[in-house]
Motif scaffolding. Structure first.
Motif, mmCIF file in Angstrom:
data_model
loop_
_atom_site.group_PDB
_atom_site.id
_atom_site.type_symbol
_atom_site.label_atom_id
_atom_site.label_comp_id
_atom_site.label_asym_id
_atom_site.label_seq_id
_atom_site.Cartn_x
_atom_site.Cartn_y
_atom_site.Cartn_z
ATOM 1 N N THR A 56 0.842 -1.202 0.000
ATOM 2 C CA THR A 56 0.000 0.000 0.000
ATOM 3 C C THR A 56 0.875 1.249 0.000
ATOM 4 O O THR A 56 0.616 2.210 -0.732
ATOM 5 C CB THR A 56 -0.952 0.002 1.219
ATOM 6 O OG1 THR A 56 -1.812 -1.136 1.118
ATOM 7 C CG2 THR A 56 -1.781 1.276 1.280
ATOM 8 N N GLU A 57 1.928 1.234 0.814
ATOM 9 C CA GLU A 57 2.865 2.357 0.849
ATOM 10 C C GLU A 57 3.520 2.548 -0.521
ATOM 11 O O GLU A 57 3.626 3.670 -1.022
ATOM 12 C CB GLU A 57 3.940 2.124 1.910
ATOM 13 C CG GLU A 57 4.961 3.238 1.972
ATOM 14 C CD GLU A 57 6.078 2.985 2.979
ATOM 15 O OE1 GLU A 57 6.940 3.871 3.100
ATOM 16 O OE2 GLU A 57 6.101 1.925 3.626
ATOM 17 N N ALA A 58 3.940 1.457 -1.138
ATOM 18 C CA ALA A 58 4.582 1.537 -2.456
ATOM 19 C C ALA A 58 3.618 2.095 -3.500
ATOM 20 O O ALA A 58 3.989 2.965 -4.300
ATOM 21 C CB ALA A 58 5.088 0.158 -2.879
ATOM 22 N N GLU A 59 2.397 1.622 -3.482
ATOM 23 C CA GLU A 59 1.404 2.115 -4.444
ATOM 24 C C GLU A 59 1.162 3.607 -4.264
ATOM 25 O O GLU A 59 1.034 4.347 -5.234
ATOM 26 C CB GLU A 59 0.098 1.324 -4.306
ATOM 27 C CG GLU A 59 0.224 -0.093 -4.836
ATOM 28 C CD GLU A 59 -0.973 -0.977 -4.525
ATOM 29 O OE1 GLU A 59 -1.808 -0.611 -3.660
ATOM 30 O OE2 GLU A 59 -1.067 -2.058 -5.141
ATOM 31 N N SER A 60 1.110 4.031 -3.029
ATOM 32 C CA SER A 60 0.921 5.448 -2.730
ATOM 33 C C SER A 60 2.098 6.281 -3.237
ATOM 34 O O SER A 60 1.911 7.328 -3.873
ATOM 35 C CB SER A 60 0.747 5.637 -1.219
ATOM 36 O OG SER A 60 0.693 6.997 -0.884
ATOM 37 N N MET A 61 3.312 5.812 -2.980
ATOM 38 C CA MET A 61 4.504 6.542 -3.407
ATOM 39 C C MET A 61 4.629 6.584 -4.930
ATOM 40 O O MET A 61 5.083 7.576 -5.492
ATOM 41 C CB MET A 61 5.765 5.915 -2.801
ATOM 42 C CG MET A 61 5.905 6.132 -1.303
ATOM 43 S SD MET A 61 5.961 7.868 -0.805
ATOM 44 C CE MET A 61 7.493 8.388 -1.560
ATOM 45 N N MET A 62 4.196 5.515 -5.596
ATOM 46 C CA MET A 62 4.294 5.477 -7.055
ATOM 47 C C MET A 62 3.325 6.450 -7.723
ATOM 48 O O MET A 62 3.489 6.781 -8.883
ATOM 49 C CB MET A 62 4.081 4.049 -7.581
ATOM 50 C CG MET A 62 5.265 3.148 -7.290
ATOM 51 S SD MET A 62 5.198 1.530 -8.099
ATOM 52 C CE MET A 62 3.778 0.768 -7.352
ATOM 53 N N LYS A 63 2.343 6.934 -6.963
ATOM 54 C CA LYS A 63 1.394 7.931 -7.491
ATOM 55 C C LYS A 63 1.942 9.351 -7.372
ATOM 56 O O LYS A 63 1.398 10.277 -7.960
ATOM 57 C CB LYS A 63 0.060 7.836 -6.740
ATOM 58 C CG LYS A 63 -0.716 6.579 -7.056
ATOM 59 C CD LYS A 63 -1.986 6.519 -6.232
ATOM 60 C CE LYS A 63 -2.688 5.179 -6.415
ATOM 61 N NZ LYS A 63 -3.796 5.018 -5.458
#
Length: 163
Positions: free
Chosen positions: A83-90
């Protein structure tokens, strides 16, 4: 929720957790590879995706010695890391900065996996699960090598991100 009365119970519970973690990564790694701008980083993600497929199989093999079915229980830690990675990739970031971020995110995952596989190997050894120890030890070795490779990639990525 199951009762954990013995180390064997704890081993089975943690193995279910790791099974879930690896399966979650099968979906997350391609997204990270797609987001990477550095060809070497993309290649590293693609290589690790292939390793992860084999790691899932090894975790399935490790279940055999428990005498119980190979099943997963949601790994909340991996869910949170993804979830953290997905958020950062945005986030809006220069490609070089995003590569540095992707490496950092991937290393968080690797460190979680290294810690968990280390524990599982110790427990498998204490429980006399020699096949499980071998399978999980192979996974541990791969995770450590992946982390080392990411560290090497980070040196160039971090330098590029500073420009």
């Amino acid at each position: 929720m199951s009762k954990l009365k013995t180390l064997a119970d704890a081993f089975y519970d943690e193995l279910q957790d790791m099974y879930s973690a690896e399966k979650q990564l099968l979906k997350a790694i391609p997204k990270m590879a797609k987001k990477a701008s550095c060809e070497k980083l993309t290649a590293a993600f693609e290589e690790h995706l292939e390793q992860t497929k084999k790691q899932v199989e090894r975790v399935e093999q490790a279940f055999e010695e428990t005498g119980k079915a190979a099943k997963s229980k949601t790994c909340e830690a991996m869910k949170g890391l993804i979830t953290e990675a997905e958020s950062m990739m945005k986030e809006e970031a220069d490609p070089e900065v995003m590569d540095a971020i992707l490496i950092a995110l991937a290393q968080k995952v690797e460190h979680y996996e290294i810690a968990t596989y280390g524990t599982l190997c110790t427990w498998a050894d204490q429980l006399g699960y020699s096949q499980a120890k071998q399978c999980l030890g192979e996974n541990l070795d791969e995770e450590e090598k992946t982390d080392e490779g990411l560290t090497k990639l980070s040196k160039a990525a971090n330098k590029a991100a500073m420009a």
